[in-house]
Enzyme design. Structure first.
Site, PDB file in Angstrom:
ATOM      1  CE  LYS A 279       4.302 -22.240  -3.903  1.00 10.39           C
ATOM      2  NZ  LYS A 279       5.989 -21.656  -4.160  1.00 10.39           N
ATOM      3  NE  ARG A 353      10.779 -19.137   5.395  1.00 13.80           N
ATOM      4  CZ  ARG A 353      11.684 -18.435   4.585  1.00 13.80           C
ATOM      5  NH1 ARG A 353      12.129 -17.223   5.113  1.00 13.80           N
ATOM      6  NH2 ARG A 353      11.878 -18.721   3.512  1.00 13.80           N
TER       7      ARG A 353
HETATM    8 ZN    ZN Z   1       5.624 -21.902  -0.054  1.00 13.20          ZN
END
Ligand code: ZN
Length: 496
Positions: A279, A353
């Protein structure tokens, strides 16, 4: 070692029948006053019982009109109440959940360091709003000062409600107090930094909770070896990049209850760097909140133990840390999930997920009545709904409606978005049964579609709380949502 604190911002709620009894009179008393609409004497009438000396003069000088969120402390000017606060609630027709929260915040802020007990006269507030207002008061009295050398010094411990008529009863107050404990616990866990709160820490918190309520709660913890033996390779593809090993934590509440359980599955990524799909640096600190789904499940479990609701509930926490390292999963790696389906990991930042899908497969062994997963899953959900409503995804209309209704009742609202097969092809991969991302469009929906491939055998709903689990900026901190929604949902199932 820091541990979750012992509810020192907990407030006891009670009903009183007499505002003028000697012990009440010495405490701060809050009087809610509607805005004067057309009747000239309306304000004076409402303030009559407050026994303000020279009321006419006070009204003129103070310019108090009962406008929304006007708050005036009145010291030593009422014969009955030495510490009186009059609070304008405006036009009652215009009151709603957000306004009740603002009122609650003003009242708590004005009094939380002033006294141990306050009394609130609800007589001018419509009865239908008493429950949500009481809930809002418990939410306003929260402080996270674990790592501050100067503590918040909150003294407020009790709120006593007075009303000529009220819909509040002792069962509701018990539920509200339980929600309060659960929601504060969730906020506390969410706010705890990633160097303290890692997967084993969450497992320890679950074990400690079971230690507090041994007759109500059983806890089982799966370590990485056990997960490997079960074939939970999607989960392990996330946790293997970290020095902190992953855990699946299972909490069973009321196991002896003779009914199929409601199963709550929480995403517990205790810190999400994105992994190799790293990120950007800005606001990455907020990725300590990526375990708020698991914190919500722990909060609900605490609230259940406190309220002793007669319902069978299983909580499952999918706890991992997502880090880049020489052991981390690469984009393009293919893993076989516990269900047997294969996944090409196209982006290691879509890790929620991956830990959830194997956990959702695992919990089928409880033969659930229904399953709700709670996850800070996608930035796309924040783009769609902002930070006001949580995303609700479910192919089940009745379950969706029950969650929407519980959200309205507890003012912890959700908005239904589609999860349908039309979107499934976006997950196609040339190399595996599916990719773990579905491209730039409909990202919250394709994430739900991914989870749906692992939940076809039971009734299921997915809550994407990426926008609602925490606030940023000056208000930065975990909200404890959707603990109120889920407790309301469970309480409604008990009473229906
Ligand atoms: Zn993530």
């Amino acid at each position: 070692m820091m541990t979750a604190k012992d509810n020192d911002d907990f407030m006891k709620l009670s009903l009183i029948t007499d505002l003028l009894s000697p012990e009440i009179k010495v405490q701060p008393v809050i009087s809610l006053i509607q805005e004067n609409k057309n009747d000239d004497n309306n304000l004076a009438d409402q303030l009559q019982s407050s026994q303000i000396t020279q009321l006419e003069q006070w009204l003129e000088l103070s310019q108090f009109e009962g406008k929304f969120n006007q708050l005036h402390p009145i010291y030593a000017q009422s014969e009955a109440f030495p510490q009186l606060f009059v609070v304008g609630i405006g036009d009652v027709e215009q009151l709603n959940g957000i306004k009740l929260q603002k009122l609650a915040q003003s009242i708590v802020k004005a009094t939380q360091k002033l006294a141990e007990t306050i009394s609130i006269d609800l007589s001018n507030l419509p009865e239908t709003l008493h429950y949500q207002f009481a809930l809002a008061l418990t939410q306003a009295n929260y402080a996270y000062d674990e790592f501050k050398t100067k503590k918040s010094e909150i003294t407020l411990k009790n709120i006593q409600f007075f009303a000529e008529q009220t819909s509040l009863d002792s069962a509701q107050l018990t539920l509200l107090q339980a929600i309060q404990k659960g929601q504060h616990f969730t906020r506390h866990l969410g706010n705890t930094p990633g160097n303290v709160c890692f997967p084993e820490y969450l497992a320890d918190e679950a074990l400690k909770l079971a230690g507090e309520f041994p007759d109500l709660l059983n806890v089982t913890v799966l370590n990485e070896q056990q997960m490997a033996d079960l074939g939970m390779n999607a989960f392990l593809a996330v946790s293997k990049g970290s020095e902190r090993s992953g855990r699946v934590v299972l909490l069973e509440y009321n196991a002896q209850q003779n009914q199929k359980p409601v199963v709550l599955v929480g995403k517990g990524v205790t810190f999400d760097t994105g992994g190799i799909s790293l990120k950007p640096a800005a606001t990455m600190d907020e990725m300590k909140f990526d375990m708020c789904g698991a914190a919500t499940v722990l909060g609900v479990m605490r609230a259940l133990c406190e309220s002793k609701l007669p319902i069978h509930v299983v909580g499952a926490l999918a706890c991992a840390e997502n880090m880049p390292s020489g052991h981390a999963t690469r984009p393009g790696d293919i893993v076989t999930t516990m269900s047997g389906q294969t996944v090409e990991v196209l982006n290691t930042d879509a890790e929620g997920r991956l830990v959830l899908c194997d956990t959702l497969t695992y919990i089928a062994r409880y033969e659930p009545e229904l399953v709700i997963d709670i996850a800070t899953l996608t930035g796309a959900c924040v783009v769609a709904l902002g930070k006001v409503l949580s995303g609700l995804f479910s192919p089940d209309n009745a379950l969706s409606q029950a969650l929407i209704d519980a959200g309205e009742q507890s003012f912890d609202r959700v908005w239904r978005l589609p999860v349908m097969d039309d979107y499934q092809e976006l997950l196609d991969s040339p190399f595996a049964d599916m990719g773990n991302i579905g491209g730039p469009y409909g990202g919250a929906i394709t994430a739900a579609c991914f989870l749906q491939r692992f939940t076809r055998d039971y009734r299921w709903a997915h809550l994407d709380i990426a926008g609602t689990a925490w606030l940023s900026g000056a208000q930065k901190g975990a909200t404890g949502r959707p603990v109120p929604l889920l407790m309301q949902f469970l309480a409604n199932r008990v009473s229906n």
